[in-house]
Design a protein around this motif. Structure first.
Motif, PDB file in Angstrom:
ATOM      1  N   GLY A 228      11.322  11.251  -2.709  1.00  0.00           N
ATOM      2  CA  GLY A 228      12.087  10.019  -2.819  1.00  0.00           C
ATOM      3  C   GLY A 228      11.358   8.789  -2.299  1.00  0.00           C
ATOM      4  O   GLY A 228      11.878   7.676  -2.389  1.00  0.00           O
ATOM      5  N   GLY A 229      10.171   8.980  -1.736  1.00  0.00           N
ATOM      6  CA  GLY A 229       9.423   7.834  -1.250  1.00  0.00           C
ATOM      7  C   GLY A 229       8.902   6.981  -2.392  1.00  0.00           C
ATOM      8  O   GLY A 229       9.028   7.332  -3.567  1.00  0.00           O
ATOM      9  N   GLY A 230       8.313   5.854  -2.031  1.00  0.00           N
ATOM     10  CA  GLY A 230       7.767   4.970  -3.041  1.00  0.00           C
ATOM     11  C   GLY A 230       7.409   3.624  -2.467  1.00  0.00           C
ATOM     12  O   GLY A 230       7.367   3.455  -1.242  1.00  0.00           O
ATOM     13  N   LEU A 231       7.149   2.690  -3.361  1.00  0.00           N
ATOM     14  CA  LEU A 231       6.800   1.327  -2.985  1.00  0.00           C
ATOM     15  C   LEU A 231       8.012   0.435  -3.224  1.00  0.00           C
ATOM     16  O   LEU A 231       8.605   0.452  -4.314  1.00  0.00           O
ATOM     17  N   VAL A 232       8.379  -0.342  -2.214  1.00  0.00           N
ATOM     18  CA  VAL A 232       9.544  -1.209  -2.316  1.00  0.00           C
ATOM     19  C   VAL A 232       9.249  -2.505  -1.586  1.00  0.00           C
ATOM     20  O   VAL A 232       8.459  -2.526  -0.632  1.00  0.00           O
ATOM     21  N   GLN A 233       9.869  -3.568  -2.019  1.00  0.00           N
ATOM     22  CA  GLN A 233       9.698  -4.852  -1.349  1.00  0.00           C
ATOM     23  C   GLN A 233      10.559  -4.908  -0.095  1.00  0.00           C
ATOM     24  O   GLN A 233      11.586  -4.235   0.000  1.00  0.00           O
ATOM     25  N   ALA A 234      10.138  -5.721   0.837  1.00  0.00           N
ATOM     26  CA  ALA A 234      10.923  -5.939   2.051  1.00  0.00           C
ATOM     27  C   ALA A 234      12.331  -6.373   1.677  1.00  0.00           C
ATOM     28  O   ALA A 234      12.528  -7.179   0.763  1.00  0.00           O
ATOM     29  N   GLY A 235      13.292  -5.803   2.388  1.00  0.00           N
ATOM     30  CA  GLY A 235      14.693  -6.065   2.087  1.00  0.00           C
ATOM     31  C   GLY A 235      15.300  -5.082   1.121  1.00  0.00           C
ATOM     32  O   GLY A 235      16.520  -5.055   0.942  1.00  0.00           O
ATOM     33  N   GLY A 236      14.473  -4.277   0.500  1.00  0.00           N
ATOM     34  CA  GLY A 236      14.943  -3.304  -0.462  1.00  0.00           C
ATOM     35  C   GLY A 236      15.436  -2.023   0.180  1.00  0.00           C
ATOM     36  O   GLY A 236      15.593  -1.938   1.410  1.00  0.00           O
ATOM     37  N   PHE A 237      15.666  -1.011  -0.658  1.00  0.00           N
ATOM     38  CA  PHE A 237      16.207   0.241  -0.145  1.00  0.00           C
ATOM     39  C   PHE A 237      15.582   1.421  -0.877  1.00  0.00           C
ATOM     40  O   PHE A 237      15.068   1.297  -1.995  1.00  0.00           O
ATOM     41  N   LEU A 238      15.634   2.544  -0.213  1.00  0.00           N
ATOM     42  CA  LEU A 238      15.213   3.830  -0.762  1.00  0.00           C
ATOM     43  C   LEU A 238      16.106   4.905  -0.186  1.00  0.00           C
ATOM     44  O   LEU A 238      16.631   4.751   0.917  1.00  0.00           O
ATOM     45  N   ARG A 239      16.234   6.001  -0.898  1.00  0.00           N
ATOM     46  CA  ARG A 239      16.912   7.171  -0.354  1.00  0.00           C
ATOM     47  C   ARG A 239      15.966   8.350  -0.430  1.00  0.00           C
ATOM     48  O   ARG A 239      15.533   8.741  -1.517  1.00  0.00           O
ATOM     49  N   LEU A 240      15.666   8.893   0.720  1.00  0.00           N
ATOM     50  CA  LEU A 240      14.845  10.091   0.799  1.00  0.00           C
ATOM     51  C   LEU A 240      15.742  11.320   0.772  1.00  0.00           C
ATOM     52  O   LEU A 240      16.852  11.307   1.303  1.00  0.00           O
ATOM     53  N   SER A 241      15.224  12.352   0.175  1.00  0.00           N
ATOM     54  CA  SER A 241      15.917  13.634   0.155  1.00  0.00           C
ATOM     55  C   SER A 241      14.987  14.709   0.687  1.00  0.00           C
ATOM     56  O   SER A 241      13.763  14.609   0.558  1.00  0.00           O
ATOM     57  N   CYS A 242      15.568  15.713   1.271  1.00  0.00           N
ATOM     58  CA  CYS A 242      14.801  16.853   1.755  1.00  0.00           C
ATOM     59  C   CYS A 242      15.571  18.109   1.356  1.00  0.00           C
ATOM     60  O   CYS A 242      16.665  18.360   1.873  1.00  0.00           O
ATOM     61  N   ALA A 243      14.980  18.871   0.457  1.00  0.00           N
ATOM     62  CA  ALA A 243      15.618  20.092  -0.027  1.00  0.00           C
ATOM     63  C   ALA A 243      15.114  21.297   0.752  1.00  0.00           C
ATOM     64  O   ALA A 243      13.904  21.447   0.964  1.00  0.00           O
ATOM     65  N   ALA A 244      16.040  22.132   1.168  1.00  0.00           N
ATOM     66  CA  ALA A 244      15.695  23.310   1.966  1.00  0.00           C
ATOM     67  C   ALA A 244      15.926  24.582   1.173  1.00  0.00           C
ATOM     68  O   ALA A 244      16.821  24.657   0.335  1.00  0.00           O
ATOM     69  N   SER A 245      15.124  25.574   1.463  1.00  0.00           N
ATOM     70  CA  SER A 245      15.294  26.877   0.837  1.00  0.00           C
ATOM     71  C   SER A 245      14.797  27.964   1.781  1.00  0.00           C
ATOM     72  O   SER A 245      14.054  27.685   2.723  1.00  0.00           O
ATOM     73  N   GLY A 246      15.227  29.175   1.531  1.00  0.00           N
ATOM     74  CA  GLY A 246      14.698  30.314   2.263  1.00  0.00           C
ATOM     75  C   GLY A 246      15.582  30.846   3.360  1.00  0.00           C
ATOM     76  O   GLY A 246      15.561  32.032   3.635  1.00  0.00           O
ATOM     77  N   ARG A 247      16.314  29.995   4.021  1.00  0.00           N
ATOM     78  CA  ARG A 247      17.220  30.443   5.081  1.00  0.00           C
ATOM     79  C   ARG A 247      18.504  29.641   4.976  1.00  0.00           C
ATOM     80  O   ARG A 247      18.622  28.739   4.169  1.00  0.00           O
ATOM     81  N   THR A 248      19.464  29.983   5.790  1.00  0.00           N
ATOM     82  CA  THR A 248      20.748  29.311   5.724  1.00  0.00           C
ATOM     83  C   THR A 248      20.619  27.899   6.278  1.00  0.00           C
ATOM     84  O   THR A 248      20.496  27.702   7.494  1.00  0.00           O
ATOM     85  N   PHE A 249      20.650  26.940   5.388  1.00  0.00           N
ATOM     86  CA  PHE A 249      20.429  25.539   5.740  1.00  0.00           C
ATOM     87  C   PHE A 249      21.427  25.068   6.793  1.00  0.00           C
ATOM     88  O   PHE A 249      21.057  24.342   7.723  1.00  0.00           O
ATOM     89  N   SER A 250      22.661  25.488   6.677  1.00  0.00           N
ATOM     90  CA  SER A 250      23.704  24.999   7.575  1.00  0.00           C
ATOM     91  C   SER A 250      23.554  25.518   9.001  1.00  0.00           C
ATOM     92  O   SER A 250      24.313  25.121   9.883  1.00  0.00           O
ATOM     93  N   ASN A 251      22.602  26.381   9.249  1.00  0.00           N
ATOM     94  CA  ASN A 251      22.345  26.878  10.602  1.00  0.00           C
ATOM     95  C   ASN A 251      21.420  25.969  11.410  1.00  0.00           C
ATOM     96  O   ASN A 251      21.153  26.248  12.578  1.00  0.00           O
ATOM     97  N   TYR A 252      20.918  24.906  10.780  1.00  0.00           N
ATOM     98  CA  TYR A 252      19.896  24.083  11.407  1.00  0.00           C
ATOM     99  C   TYR A 252      20.334  22.636  11.593  1.00  0.00           C
ATOM    100  O   TYR A 252      20.927  22.034  10.689  1.00  0.00           O
ATOM    101  N   ASP A 253      20.004  22.095  12.771  1.00  0.00           N
ATOM    102  CA  ASP A 253      20.002  20.648  12.926  1.00  0.00           C
ATOM    103  C   ASP A 253      18.803  20.121  12.132  1.00  0.00           C
ATOM    104  O   ASP A 253      17.757  20.778  12.084  1.00  0.00           O
ATOM    105  N   MET A 254      18.963  18.939  11.551  1.00  0.00           N
ATOM    106  CA  MET A 254      17.897  18.385  10.723  1.00  0.00           C
ATOM    107  C   MET A 254      17.465  17.021  11.247  1.00  0.00           C
ATOM    108  O   MET A 254      18.288  16.239  11.729  1.00  0.00           O
TER     109      MET A 254
END
Length: 125
Positions: free
Chosen positions: A7-33
């Motif tokens: 979700g990263g990229g190039l943006v102008q000051a004042g703009g917005f981005l949304r990063l995502s982080c996808a998890a796999s392999g273990r129970t995601f809800s068991n972890y603080d992120m």
């Protein structure tokens, strides 16, 4: 658990981005992120973290009021909504997972067991 940030990229000051982080392999809800970032020539720094159910979040002072961390356990994904971006937010952003721990330790990179590969965020002035 395997983590993949995107979700990263190039943006102008004042703009917005949304990063995502996808998890796999273990129970995601068991972890603080957490989200960390590292700018060129600087040490890695804490950005934000969230507990296992998304009920409690914490932020670095530098991003409070501009960034929001959230998670969707049904989608095994944690998000970082970044608004009002500044050039000083330019960095590689990493997501990380830890077994549930004290909130006061969320900013310690050493408590995290798993890390994603990072996604570049560049904010132009």
């Amino acid at each position: 658990v395997q983590l993949q940030a995107f979700g990263g990229g190039l943006v102008q000051a004042g703009g917005f981005l949304r990063l995502s982080c996808a998890a796999s392999g273990r129970t995601f809800s068991n972890y603080d992120m957490g989200w960390f970032r590292q700018a060129p020539g600087k040490e890695r720094e804490f950005v934000a973290a969230i507990d296992t159910i998304g009920g409690i979040a914490d932020y670095a002072d530098s991003v409070k009021g501009r960034f929001t961390i959230s998670r969707d356990n049904a989608k095994n994904t944690v998000y970082l909504q970044m608004n009002s971006l500044k050039p000083e937010d330019t960095a590689v952003y990493y997501c990380a997972a830890t077994q549930p721990t004290y909130r006061s330790r969320w900013s310690w990179g050493t408590v995290y067991d798993y890390w994603g590969q990072g996604t570049q965020v560049t904010v132009s002035s």
